[in-house]
Write an enzyme that holds these catalytic residues in place. Structure first.
Site, PDB file in Angstrom:
ATOM      1  N   ARG A 166      21.173  72.818  74.048  1.00 26.04           N
ATOM      2  CA  ARG A 166      21.678  72.499  75.402  1.00 26.04           C
ATOM      3  C   ARG A 166      22.222  73.737  76.123  1.00 26.04           C
ATOM      4  NH1 ARG A 166      19.095  69.395  73.781  1.00 26.04           N
ATOM      5  NH2 ARG A 166      19.439  67.219  73.273  1.00 26.04           N
ATOM      6  N   SER A 278      25.201  62.137  77.460  1.00 26.76           N
ATOM      7  CA  SER A 278      26.231  62.702  76.572  1.00 26.76           C
ATOM      8  C   SER A 278      27.181  63.579  77.386  1.00 26.76           C
ATOM      9  CB  SER A 278      25.585  63.561  75.486  1.00 26.76           C
ATOM     10  OG  SER A 278      24.621  62.812  74.815  1.00 26.76           O
ATOM     11  N   GLU A 374      29.065  68.857  77.642  1.00 25.44           N
ATOM     12  CA  GLU A 374      27.651  69.110  77.956  1.00 25.44           C
ATOM     13  C   GLU A 374      27.472  69.098  79.478  1.00 25.44           C
ATOM     14  OE1 GLU A 374      24.766  67.104  75.452  1.00 25.44           O
ATOM     15  OE2 GLU A 374      23.354  66.962  77.121  1.00 25.44           O
TER      16      GLU A 374
HETATM   17  C1  LIG Z   1      21.627  58.127  81.123  1.00 28.20           C
HETATM   18  C2  LIG Z   1      21.443  59.592  80.831  1.00 28.20           C
HETATM   19  C3  LIG Z   1      20.786  59.979  79.672  1.00 28.20           C
HETATM   20  C4  LIG Z   1      20.604  61.334  79.389  1.00 28.20           C
HETATM   21  N1  LIG Z   1      19.941  61.672  78.250  1.00 28.20           N
HETATM   22  C5  LIG Z   1      19.726  62.964  77.967  1.00 28.20           C
HETATM   23  C6  LIG Z   1      19.002  63.336  76.794  1.00 28.20           C
HETATM   24  O1  LIG Z   1      18.539  62.500  76.024  1.00 28.20           O
HETATM   25  N2  LIG Z   1      18.829  64.661  76.549  1.00 28.20           N
HETATM   26  C7  LIG Z   1      19.307  65.621  77.394  1.00 28.20           C
HETATM   27  O2  LIG Z   1      19.097  66.807  77.117  1.00 28.20           O
HETATM   28  N3  LIG Z   1      19.980  65.298  78.510  1.00 28.20           N
HETATM   29  C8  LIG Z   1      20.204  63.999  78.821  1.00 28.20           C
HETATM   30  N4  LIG Z   1      20.895  63.661  79.951  1.00 28.20           N
HETATM   31  C9  LIG Z   1      21.463  64.727  80.802  1.00 28.20           C
HETATM   32  C10 LIG Z   1      20.547  65.170  81.974  1.00 28.20           C
HETATM   33  O3  LIG Z   1      19.687  64.132  82.347  1.00 28.20           O
HETATM   34  C11 LIG Z   1      19.724  66.406  81.633  1.00 28.20           C
HETATM   35  O4  LIG Z   1      20.567  67.473  81.299  1.00 28.20           O
HETATM   36  C12 LIG Z   1      18.819  66.826  82.810  1.00 28.20           C
HETATM   37  O5  LIG Z   1      17.952  67.856  82.395  1.00 28.20           O
HETATM   38  C13 LIG Z   1      19.607  67.284  84.033  1.00 28.20           C
HETATM   39  O6  LIG Z   1      18.710  67.347  85.128  1.00 28.20           O
HETATM   40  P1  LIG Z   1      19.188  67.292  86.633  1.00 28.20           P
HETATM   41  O7  LIG Z   1      18.020  67.624  87.500  1.00 28.20           O
HETATM   42  O8  LIG Z   1      19.856  66.012  86.921  1.00 28.20           O
HETATM   43  O9  LIG Z   1      20.230  68.496  86.665  1.00 28.20           O
HETATM   44  P2  LIG Z   1      21.576  68.623  87.511  1.00 28.20           P
HETATM   45  O10 LIG Z   1      22.602  67.711  86.944  1.00 28.20           O
HETATM   46  O11 LIG Z   1      21.301  68.509  88.959  1.00 28.20           O
HETATM   47  O12 LIG Z   1      21.977  70.127  87.185  1.00 28.20           O
HETATM   48  C14 LIG Z   1      22.326  70.536  85.886  1.00 28.20           C
HETATM   49  C15 LIG Z   1      22.546  72.059  85.901  1.00 28.20           C
HETATM   50  O13 LIG Z   1      21.312  72.712  86.169  1.00 28.20           O
HETATM   51  C16 LIG Z   1      21.395  73.530  87.352  1.00 28.20           C
HETATM   52  N5  LIG Z   1      20.102  73.393  88.038  1.00 28.20           N
HETATM   53  C17 LIG Z   1      19.488  72.242  88.395  1.00 28.20           C
HETATM   54  N6  LIG Z   1      18.287  72.499  88.943  1.00 28.20           N
HETATM   55  C18 LIG Z   1      18.141  73.855  88.945  1.00 28.20           C
HETATM   56  C19 LIG Z   1      17.113  74.755  89.394  1.00 28.20           C
HETATM   57  N7  LIG Z   1      15.983  74.317  89.952  1.00 28.20           N
HETATM   58  N8  LIG Z   1      17.315  76.087  89.239  1.00 28.20           N
HETATM   59  C20 LIG Z   1      18.455  76.569  88.668  1.00 28.20           C
HETATM   60  N9  LIG Z   1      19.463  75.765  88.238  1.00 28.20           N
HETATM   61  C21 LIG Z   1      19.301  74.429  88.373  1.00 28.20           C
HETATM   62  C22 LIG Z   1      22.562  72.964  88.143  1.00 28.20           C
HETATM   63  O14 LIG Z   1      23.157  73.947  88.975  1.00 28.20           O
HETATM   64  C23 LIG Z   1      23.490  72.520  87.017  1.00 28.20           C
HETATM   65  O15 LIG Z   1      24.237  73.619  86.540  1.00 28.20           O
HETATM   66  C24 LIG Z   1      21.092  62.320  80.278  1.00 28.20           C
HETATM   67  C25 LIG Z   1      21.744  61.920  81.456  1.00 28.20           C
HETATM   68  C26 LIG Z   1      21.908  60.578  81.733  1.00 28.20           C
HETATM   69  C27 LIG Z   1      22.575  60.168  83.012  1.00 28.20           C
END
Ligand SMILES: Cc1cc2nc3c(=O)[nH]c(=O)nc-3n(C[C@H](O)[C@H](O)[C@H](O)COP(=O)(O)OP(=O)(O)OC[C@H]3O[C@@H](n4cnc5c(N)ncnc54)[C@H](O)[C@@H]3O)c2cc1C
Length: 378
Positions: A166, A278, A374
């Site tokens: 992560r 998480s 996380e």
């Molecule tokens: C119900 C649920 C289940 C989940 N299960 C998992 C799982 O099984 N495994 C797991 O790893 N995660 C899980 N997650 C966490 C999350 O979904 C992941 O970490 C996902 O990859 C985040 O994507 P996002 O686009 O929403 O990122 P965001 O929340 O929008 O951003 C996360 C970080 O990435 C940065 N960022 C986003 N996009 C970019 C870009 N294009 N360029 C540079 N920086 C960027 C942001 O600034 C921030 O620091 C879960 C979340 C939920 C709500």
């Protein structure tokens, strides 16, 4: 057409905690040229930028007083392929599960264990997102990005990204909110791991048939592990892991459906109950510390990590502290999955942060282990 910046923009639908927060300024773009044009504006202060994907791993502690950049770059493009593998470039604004669905439909192996992870493609590299034994780092060949400070396009190969559990280079101070991921190139397989193993066997005719059936029976015996099917998620996980990773007997579509069923039976639906999956990482501890834990708590849940280290289940630690189902205001840890903090409706970011603080202090005082978040706090 020149795109306009939006002011006082609501981020309620752009954070899965469902917090009613606003961005002072917000700009969404669909391609790199729009971003380049926008960033030329001398009035933009690069120090106040937040890059936002799907908001499924972000906790806004208050309204965001700067500029939110929201990549909406939406394309899936085949780059190169042969009989065995395919390279696909995906825009950072594509919803991750849309891409998984695309892969499964086209019978490209690799992403299926990561079905239904919320959020967009860009953040899979930031977080090195993963589930059921697959992580983004296993699939990423290179990442295309735009360096907002240097005003230039860059490419980072897998090894440049410094992927860890992560974690990645994109979370370091020199990259965070300075380098915006525009697309990612993934390598996927056109045949299953099992088929690749059979193909790699050099024997012919009878020998190959013998090898095939030997492998088949071996995997079948490992997959049908009735004892492992239980109500506890950890047992489901092991059973699923056997099925998904070892057997090679399931169709891609069935694998995806099993993952989705397992996830939806454990994790709350973000449409109904705000959360970020998480909230904490599973702490990484030394082998010595894990052995001591095992002696003191024979039921401790440990996962292998790299040589000399183990991961200990954050959910188990929290549960042992009696903090499963703990609630502050409308924020609570889930009873059956305490490393997930949910918003029962009106939780404020303070409720969530105070609860997280209580959990961290509880685990530190009982186990002398630091729980790392996380989720990204903004
Ligand atoms: C119900 C649920 C289940 C989940 N299960 C998992 C799982 O099984 N495994 C797991 O790893 N995660 C899980 N997650 C966490 C999350 O979904 C992941 O970490 C996902 O990859 C985040 O994507 P996002 O686009 O929403 O990122 P965001 O929340 O929008 O951003 C996360 C970080 O990435 C940065 N960022 C986003 N996009 C970019 C870009 N294009 N360029 C540079 N920086 C960027 C942001 O600034 C921030 O620091 C879960 C979340 C939920 C709500």
């Amino acid at each position: 057409m020149i795109k306009m910046i939006k002011h006082d923009f609501s981020l309620k639908s752009l954070n899965t905690f469902g917090l009613d927060v606003k961005a002072d300024r917000y700009f969404s773009f669909t391609n790199i040229d729009e971003l380049k044009d926008f960033i030329q504006d001398p009035k933009i202060d690069l120090n106040e930028i937040l890059i936002l994907g799907g908001g499924s791993n972000i906790l806004f502690s208050k309204n965001y007083s700067g500029l939110v950049l929201h990549p909406n770059i939406d394309f899936i493009k085949k780059i190169e392929e042969n009989d065995i593998e395919i390279f696909i470039e995906v825009g950072s604004g594509v919803n991750w599960d849309t891409f998984v669905k695309y892969c499964v439909k086209n019978r490209y192996y690799g992403t299926e264990n990561m079905s239904l992870i919320p959020g967009n493609v860009g953040a899979t590299a930031v977080q090195n997102a993963g589930a059921y034994g697959t992580e983004a780092k296993d699939l990423i060949i290179y990442v295309k990005a735009f360096d907002l400070y240097e005003n230039k396009e860059i490419i980072l190969h897998n090894s440049d990204c410094k992927f860890e559990y992560r974690n990645s280079i994109f979370k370091t101070d020199s990259y965070k909110n300075r380098v915006l991921i525009t697309s990612i190139v993934y390598k996927l397989s056109k045949i299953s791991k099992y088929q690749a193993k059979i193909n790699s066997y050099k024997g012919n005719g009878f020998k190959k048939q013998y090898f095939f059936w030997k492998e088949f029976i071996h995997h079948l015996s490992r997959s049908v592990n009735i004892k492992s099917v239980g109500k506890k998620s950890i047992l489901d996980y092991r059973f699923l892991k056997n099925l998904l990773e070892d057997s090679g007997l399931l169709s891609l579509d069935l694998k995806r459906r099993i993952v989705i069923k397992t996830r939806t039976s454990k994790l709350p639906d973000i449409e109904k109950l705000g959360n970020v999956g998480s909230f904490f990482k599973n702490p990484i501890i030394t082998i010595e510390k894990s052995e001591k834990l095992k002696r003191d708590y024979p039921n401790v849940i440990l996962f292998p990590y790299v040589e000399g280290y183990m991961k200990v289940s954050a959910a188990w630690l929290i549960d042992q502290c009696g903090l499963s189902g703990e609630r502050i205001g409308d924020a609570a840890t889930l009873k059956h999955l305490p490393l997930t903090i949910v918003n029962y409706g009106k939780a404020t970011s303070n409720d969530i942060l105070n609860l997280a603080d209580k959990v961290e202090k509880g685990v530190l005082s009982k186990f002398d282990i630091i729980l790392e978040k996380e989720v990204v706090i903004v």
